[in-house]
Design a protein around this motif. Structure first.
Motif, PDB file in Angstrom:
ATOM      1  N   ALA A 154      -8.941  -0.016 -12.783  1.00  0.00           N
ATOM      2  CA  ALA A 154      -7.496   0.200 -12.852  1.00  0.00           C
ATOM      3  C   ALA A 154      -7.099   1.440 -12.061  1.00  0.00           C
ATOM      4  O   ALA A 154      -6.096   1.440 -11.332  1.00  0.00           O
ATOM      5  N   GLN A 155      -7.876   2.510 -12.200  1.00  0.00           N
ATOM      6  CA  GLN A 155      -7.618   3.724 -11.417  1.00  0.00           C
ATOM      7  C   GLN A 155      -7.628   3.425  -9.928  1.00  0.00           C
ATOM      8  O   GLN A 155      -6.750   3.867  -9.180  1.00  0.00           O
TER       9      GLN A 155
ATOM     10  N   THR B  52      -3.802   2.108 -19.410  1.00  0.00           N
ATOM     11  CA  THR B  52      -2.709   2.987 -18.998  1.00  0.00           C
ATOM     12  C   THR B  52      -3.235   4.031 -18.026  1.00  0.00           C
ATOM     13  O   THR B  52      -4.175   4.763 -18.333  1.00  0.00           O
ATOM     14  N   ILE B  53      -2.623   4.085 -16.854  1.00  0.00           N
ATOM     15  CA  ILE B  53      -2.984   5.045 -15.811  1.00  0.00           C
ATOM     16  C   ILE B  53      -1.766   5.907 -15.503  1.00  0.00           C
ATOM     17  O   ILE B  53      -0.663   5.385 -15.296  1.00  0.00           O
TER      18      ILE B  53
ATOM     19  N   PHE C   8       1.522   3.640 -15.418  1.00  0.00           N
ATOM     20  CA  PHE C   8       1.224   2.268 -15.006  1.00  0.00           C
ATOM     21  C   PHE C   8       0.481   1.556 -16.133  1.00  0.00           C
ATOM     22  O   PHE C   8      -0.508   2.070 -16.658  1.00  0.00           O
ATOM     23  N   ARG C   9       0.962   0.363 -16.490  1.00  0.00           N
ATOM     24  CA  ARG C   9       0.301  -0.464 -17.500  1.00  0.00           C
ATOM     25  C   ARG C   9      -0.352  -1.647 -16.786  1.00  0.00           C
ATOM     26  O   ARG C   9       0.305  -2.360 -16.020  1.00  0.00           O
TER      27      ARG C   9
ATOM     28  N   PHE D 143       1.507  -4.694 -14.743  1.00  0.00           N
ATOM     29  CA  PHE D 143       2.587  -5.532 -15.276  1.00  0.00           C
ATOM     30  C   PHE D 143       3.797  -4.708 -15.702  1.00  0.00           C
ATOM     31  O   PHE D 143       4.851  -5.262 -15.990  1.00  0.00           O
ATOM     32  N   ARG D 144       3.666  -3.384 -15.715  1.00  0.00           N
ATOM     33  CA  ARG D 144       4.818  -2.542 -16.028  1.00  0.00           C
ATOM     34  C   ARG D 144       4.604  -1.144 -15.457  1.00  0.00           C
ATOM     35  O   ARG D 144       3.487  -0.632 -15.437  1.00  0.00           O
ATOM     36  N   VAL D 145       5.706  -0.544 -14.983  1.00  0.00           N
ATOM     37  CA  VAL D 145       5.683   0.828 -14.474  1.00  0.00           C
ATOM     38  C   VAL D 145       6.810   1.593 -15.150  1.00  0.00           C
ATOM     39  O   VAL D 145       7.935   1.088 -15.258  1.00  0.00           O
ATOM     40  N   GLU D 146       6.515   2.811 -15.599  1.00  0.00           N
ATOM     41  CA  GLU D 146       7.515   3.620 -16.302  1.00  0.00           C
ATOM     42  C   GLU D 146       7.692   4.958 -15.595  1.00  0.00           C
ATOM     43  O   GLU D 146       6.717   5.616 -15.232  1.00  0.00           O
TER      44      GLU D 146
END
Length: 264
Positions: free
Chosen positions: A146-147, A222-223, A238-239, A254-257
């Protein structure tokens, strides 16, 4: 070579992931590296992937045999000369991403970008590295993946600003984002760049890191990436999770905050 210079060379070796003798690195920085390289560290039943660009976010376009020799190195990134290197701080050196090189075969029939850790100069021997930690938790490999995906996304975005393929183009976005996110990009024009959380970017981003409190929960990773943009700093979250609808169930975002704003 002074003790300080040798210590800095060791830092570079660690930062760019090259398991070569310091003499090779010194020669390469000076612009007088080996005339030919060979593939190393690849299993006999495997091949070295060569990609369209410097990172795993780019598609594979060629392969080199596990024992390929006479490989020509055209250029590598991050790129620096000895003059650049001598002015860099240890923190800057340590922050460098893994090095990738554009190479071509001896007969010039194939070319592509490969991770430099799989190359060694002809006539040089590889330095032994410690064995991997056998006590690694099952989810650690997924977190590292993921990283790397998030890091590759930012590298792709950086190259896009220089004229490369845009990772937010729906034609390319599937390399990084889930099918639902790509569909959202196609359905509604983006109001702000979900990578940087703004319409424009002029600043820096940190190396992507797993969330220190809950890096992985029920398959969701979660990154976090710290972004400084026009002097303002915030953390992008980032999820990621496996996309089971694709062959091999690859990890996808699938999601960015950004500061309470969520995309999509």
């Amino acid at each position: 070579m002074t003790t300080n210079t040798r210590r800095m060379l060791d830092v570079v070796l660690t930062a760019i992931g090259v398991s070569l003798l310091p003499g090779i690195l010194s020669a390469e920085i000076d612009g007088h590296g080996p005339d030919a390289w060979r593939v190393t560290g690849v299993a006999a039943d495997d091949v070295l992937n060569a990609r369209m660009g410097p990172g795993t976010g780019y598609p594979v376009i060629e392969t080199f045999a596990h024992d390929a020799r006479g490989v020509e190195e055209i250029t590598c990134v991050p790129f620096f000369t000895m003059a650049h290197y001598s002015t860099m701080t240890e923190a800057e050196i340590e922050a460098l991403p893994p090095r990738w090189c554009l190479v071509r075969s001896a007969d010039m029939s194939k070319a592509g970008w490969v991770a430099q850790r799989y190359l060694i100069g002809e006539g040089y021997e590889q330095v032994e590295t410690p064995a991997a930690d056998t006590d690694e938790a099952p989810g650690d490999a997924m977190i590292r993946e993921a990283q790397e995906l998030v890091r590759a996304l930012y590298e792709s975005a950086r190259l896009a600003r220089m004229g490369g393929p845009d990772p937010l183009d729906p034609a390319n976005a599937g390399t990084f984002f889930s099918a639902d996110v790509v569909a959202a990009m196609q359905a509604t024009p983006l109001q702000a760049d979900p990578i940087y959380g703004a319409q424009d970017f002029d600043g820096t981003v940190s190396v992507p890191q797993p969330d220190p409190e809950q890096p992985m929960v029920r398959g969701m990773i979660t990154i976090n990436v710290r972004i400084e943009n026009f002097g303002r700093t915030h953390t992008a979250v980032f999820r990621l999770r496996p996309e089971t609808g694709r062959p091999g169930a690859p990890l996808r975002i699938f999601r960015v905050e950004h500061d309470g704003r969520t995309f999509p």
